[in-house]
Each structure stands twice: as structure tokens, then as C-alpha cells.
Design a protein around this motif. Structure first.
Motif, mmCIF file in Angstrom:
data_model
loop_
_atom_site.group_PDB
_atom_site.id
_atom_site.type_symbol
_atom_site.label_atom_id
_atom_site.label_comp_id
_atom_site.label_asym_id
_atom_site.label_seq_id
_atom_site.Cartn_x
_atom_site.Cartn_y
_atom_site.Cartn_z
ATOM 1 N N ARG A 15 0.828 -1.213 0.000
ATOM 2 C CA ARG A 15 0.000 0.000 0.000
ATOM 3 C C ARG A 15 0.857 1.256 0.000
ATOM 4 O O ARG A 15 0.522 2.260 -0.652
ATOM 5 N N LEU A 16 1.978 1.214 0.735
ATOM 6 C CA LEU A 16 2.878 2.374 0.734
ATOM 7 C C LEU A 16 3.378 2.671 -0.673
ATOM 8 O O LEU A 16 3.461 3.834 -1.092
ATOM 9 N N ILE A 17 3.725 1.617 -1.406
ATOM 10 C CA ILE A 17 4.222 1.795 -2.764
ATOM 11 C C ILE A 17 3.120 2.364 -3.661
ATOM 12 O O ILE A 17 3.358 3.290 -4.453
ATOM 13 N N GLU A 18 1.911 1.832 -3.547
ATOM 14 C CA GLU A 18 0.783 2.331 -4.340
ATOM 15 C C GLU A 18 0.550 3.817 -4.076
ATOM 16 O O GLU A 18 0.407 4.613 -5.017
ATOM 17 N N GLU A 19 0.493 4.184 -2.807
ATOM 18 C CA GLU A 19 0.223 5.579 -2.451
ATOM 19 C C GLU A 19 1.348 6.500 -2.902
ATOM 20 O O GLU A 19 1.101 7.625 -3.354
ATOM 21 N N ALA A 20 2.598 6.031 -2.793
ATOM 22 C CA ALA A 20 3.737 6.857 -3.196
ATOM 23 C C ALA A 20 3.724 7.118 -4.692
ATOM 24 O O ALA A 20 4.117 8.204 -5.149
ATOM 25 N N ILE A 21 3.294 6.145 -5.470
ATOM 26 C CA ILE A 21 3.243 6.317 -6.928
ATOM 27 C C ILE A 21 2.196 7.353 -7.308
ATOM 28 O O ILE A 21 2.453 8.252 -8.121
ATOM 29 N N VAL A 22 1.002 7.239 -6.730
ATOM 30 C CA VAL A 22 -0.045 8.223 -7.037
ATOM 31 C C VAL A 22 0.391 9.623 -6.613
ATOM 32 O O VAL A 22 0.255 10.595 -7.360
ATOM 33 N N GLU A 23 0.943 9.722 -5.407
ATOM 34 C CA GLU A 23 1.386 11.033 -4.910
ATOM 35 C C GLU A 23 2.554 11.580 -5.732
ATOM 36 O O GLU A 23 2.603 12.768 -6.059
ATOM 37 N N GLY A 24 3.481 10.685 -6.102
ATOM 38 C CA GLY A 24 4.656 11.125 -6.843
ATOM 39 C C GLY A 24 4.357 11.566 -8.263
ATOM 40 O O GLY A 24 5.132 12.331 -8.856
ATOM 41 N N LEU A 25 3.237 11.092 -8.815
ATOM 42 C CA LEU A 25 2.884 11.447 -10.194
ATOM 43 C C LEU A 25 1.813 12.538 -10.279
ATOM 44 O O LEU A 25 1.593 13.099 -11.355
ATOM 45 N N SER A 26 1.158 12.830 -9.175
ATOM 46 C CA SER A 26 0.019 13.756 -9.199
ATOM 47 C C SER A 26 0.377 15.120 -9.777
ATOM 48 O O SER A 26 -0.351 15.668 -10.618
ATOM 49 N N GLU A 27 1.500 15.685 -9.351
ATOM 50 C CA GLU A 27 1.849 17.039 -9.790
ATOM 51 C C GLU A 27 2.043 17.123 -11.300
ATOM 52 O O GLU A 27 1.481 17.994 -11.967
ATOM 53 N N VAL A 28 2.823 16.179 -11.859
ATOM 54 C CA VAL A 28 3.099 16.237 -13.288
ATOM 55 C C VAL A 28 1.855 15.894 -14.107
ATOM 56 O O VAL A 28 1.626 16.457 -15.183
ATOM 57 N N ARG A 37 -5.715 8.478 -10.174
ATOM 58 C CA ARG A 37 -6.344 7.906 -8.984
ATOM 59 C C ARG A 37 -6.520 6.402 -9.184
ATOM 60 O O ARG A 37 -6.486 5.911 -10.315
ATOM 61 N N PRO A 38 -6.707 5.671 -8.090
ATOM 62 C CA PRO A 38 -7.088 4.263 -8.232
ATOM 63 C C PRO A 38 -8.467 4.191 -8.892
ATOM 64 O O PRO A 38 -9.308 5.075 -8.690
ATOM 65 N N ALA A 39 -8.709 3.161 -9.666
ATOM 66 C CA ALA A 39 -10.003 3.065 -10.350
ATOM 67 C C ALA A 39 -10.333 1.608 -10.654
ATOM 68 O O ALA A 39 -9.447 0.765 -10.830
ATOM 69 N N ARG A 40 -11.602 1.338 -10.738
ATOM 70 C CA ARG A 40 -12.111 0.023 -11.113
ATOM 71 C C ARG A 40 -12.598 0.118 -12.554
ATOM 72 O O ARG A 40 -13.594 0.805 -12.834
ATOM 73 N N LEU A 41 -11.920 -0.538 -13.452
ATOM 74 C CA LEU A 41 -12.264 -0.486 -14.872
ATOM 75 C C LEU A 41 -12.872 -1.816 -15.299
ATOM 76 O O LEU A 41 -12.432 -2.885 -14.876
ATOM 77 N N THR A 42 -13.876 -1.734 -16.157
ATOM 78 C CA THR A 42 -14.574 -2.930 -16.629
ATOM 79 C C THR A 42 -14.297 -3.135 -18.109
ATOM 80 O O THR A 42 -14.360 -2.189 -18.898
ATOM 81 N N ASN A 43 -14.015 -4.373 -18.488
ATOM 82 C CA ASN A 43 -13.732 -4.641 -19.900
ATOM 83 C C ASN A 43 -15.023 -4.976 -20.641
ATOM 84 O O ASN A 43 -16.122 -4.935 -20.078
ATOM 85 N N GLY A 44 -14.905 -5.327 -21.912
ATOM 86 C CA GLY A 44 -16.076 -5.580 -22.744
ATOM 87 C C GLY A 44 -16.897 -6.774 -22.317
ATOM 88 O O GLY A 44 -18.054 -6.921 -22.728
ATOM 89 N N SER A 45 -16.332 -7.645 -21.487
ATOM 90 C CA SER A 45 -17.068 -8.822 -20.999
ATOM 91 C C SER A 45 -17.603 -8.606 -19.588
ATOM 92 O O SER A 45 -17.983 -9.571 -18.904
ATOM 93 N N ASP A 46 -17.599 -7.343 -19.141
ATOM 94 C CA ASP A 46 -18.086 -6.967 -17.811
ATOM 95 C C ASP A 46 -17.241 -7.526 -16.675
ATOM 96 O O ASP A 46 -17.727 -7.668 -15.544
ATOM 97 N N ASN A 47 -15.984 -7.853 -16.961
ATOM 98 C CA ASN A 47 -15.060 -8.233 -15.899
ATOM 99 C C ASN A 47 -14.410 -6.962 -15.361
ATOM 100 O O ASN A 47 -13.890 -6.151 -16.133
#
Length: 250
Positions: A15-28, A37-47
Motif C-alpha cells: 500500500r505504501l508503494i501504491e500511495e507513493a506512486i499516485v502522490e509522486g505522479l500527481s503534480e506532473v 487515482r485508483p479506479a475500477r475499470l470494466t472490460n467488454g465482458s463486464d469483468n
């Protein structure tokens, strides 16, 4: 008290790594009018796939997907590596707006697993296990222990729980410092490239055939003309197409 301190600490590091990546990239990212941001994406088969860092354009289309994955033991390579391959491949088929997919592999990843992930068009950045252990050791947390050791992970988990948020944030920054610069460069390269000025050519055509017997055959072609020629064989009304479903020679 947690039942598995080793697993709890590993999840916390992830989780620390995940949060650091989002925070480290937010400005640029935000400087280019996009969001991350984290997100839940659905493909064409509703997965649905939970992606830890997604860069969206102003219209809300996903442009870059970034997945940090931490594993302590190489025996878990197959499960998490296969998930990355399937998730990123399916999402890129569903969202043509996705121009780059990246996996941040933290911990112990085998060469075959990394080769498989790359074969699906996923760029890899690595945070080796030894570097994670070295950073944590600097904060008094032992992270390298024999697999059957129960005392060390319990002590390490207790030490970690006693840290304040600023210290945890510092650990996250230290663990990801070697890759954040490359991640920023990758993101900027994508966001500053005007696709309207680049030619778009077909590099490969894939056709997935499904029958009423739950059979599937994936055909690949170098050109659209070759794909159309192959499809022509299915145009006629045939009661049985099994002969046409034989794998093509490579």
C-alpha cells in the motif's frame, strides 16, 4: 492482533508503494490537465479490474494504467503475473484511449514471469526485495527472514504499527525514489505526444473465433488483407466449420 504478521506487513508495504506512486505522479499529471487515482475499470465482458493508478484525460478516458505488485516469494509469481497480463490486455482491448500500461514489480520476481508480462505489452519497472529490506532496516524494521520464522515478522509488524504517518510516508518515498523519476518521464512522454501528428498503421490483426461448442481459436495476421482473406472462408453457410478451425501453421 493480526493472525499473520508477515502477510500484514507485506500488504502494508504494498500500500505504501501504491500511495507513493499516485502522490509522486500527481503534480506532473495535473500540470498536463489530467488526473490520477485508483479506479475500477470494466472490460467488454463486464469483468472488473481494480487498477491502483489510472491516469485519466479531461474527458474521463483512461490514458495510462499503472499497477504496483509486491511479492515476497517467487512461488507467487504465476498468480500475480498472470493477473497483470490478463487485466492489462483486456483493458487495452476495451479502451483504445490507453496508450501505455506499466507494472511496478516490487519484491522477488522471476525472469520468466517478467518476460511473460513484457510479452503482453506491459512496461516493467522494478523495486528489488533487497532495496525494500534495506530501506526498512534504516527505520528499525527487519524485513528479510526465513520463511518459517514467526517471531521476526511479529516484531517487525509491531514496530511498523508504532510509526506515525510522516515516518510511513518517508519510507514510501525512500522505497520508490529509484523509479519515480522514470515513471514521471514515461507519463510526460505519453501526455506530451500528440497522436494526431503521428501516423497510425496496422501492425497486427487478431481475430477470435468462438463456436457454439465453447471452442475458441485466436488467429493472428500481419495485414488486414490477410485477415479478410481468412474470414472469407467463413462467409459461406456451412453446417460444420470444424475443418476451418484447425490451427494455422506459424
Amino acid at each position: 492482533m493480526v493472525s499473520n504478521a508477515a502477510s500484514a506487513l507485506g500488504e502494508a508495504v504494498g500500500r505504501l508503494i501504491e500511495e507513493a506512486i499516485v502522490e509522486g505522479l500527481s503534480e506532473v499529471v495535473e500540470a498536463h490537465g489530467h488526473t490520477i487515482r485508483p479506479a475500477r475499470l470494466t472490460n467488454g465482458s463486464d469483468n472488473a479490474y481494480q487498477i491502483d493508478a489510472v491516469v485519466f484525460d479531461p474527458a474521463g478516458n483512461p490514458v495510462i494504467i499503472i499497477d504496483p505488485k509486491y511479492i515476497r516469494y517467487t512461488k507467487h509469481n504465476r498468480d500475480k503475473g498472470s493477473w497483470l497480463c490478463v487485466a492489462h490486455y483486456n483493458l487495452r482491448k476495451t479502451y483504445p484511449s490507453i496508450r501505455k500500461s506499466i507494472a511496478v514489480l516490487a519484491g522477488r520476481w522471476s525472469v520468466p514471469s517478467k518476460s511473460l508480462i513484457r510479452s503482453f505489452g506491459v512496461e516493467i519497472l522494478e523495486v528489488p526485495f533487497a532495496e525494500i529490506a534495506q530501506v526498512l532496516a534504516g527505520y528499525g524494521i527487519a524485513f528479510a527472514w526465513p520463511e518459517k520464522d514467526r517471531d521476526t515478522p511479529r516484531q517487525s509488524w509491531e514496530t511498523y504499527q508504532g510509526l506515525d504517518e510522516d515516518t510511513r510516508s518517508a519510507i514510501a518515498t525512500d522505497i520508490t525514489s529509484a523509479i519515480i523519476r522514470q515513471l514521471r518521464a514515461d507519463v510526460v512522454q505519453v501526455l506530451e505526444t500528440d497522436l494526431n501528428l503521428l501516423p497510425h498503421r496496422i501492425s497486427e490483426v487478431e481475430i477470435l473465433l468462438k463456436t457454439d461448442q465453447a471452442e475458441m481459436l485466436l488467429l493472428r495476421f500481419d495485414t488486414a488483407a490477410e485477415a479478410l482473406a481468412a474470414l472469407a472462408g467463413f462467409v459461406a453457410d456451412r453446417p460444420d466449420i470444424s475443418a476451418l478451425l484447425q490451427p494455422r501453421p506459424h
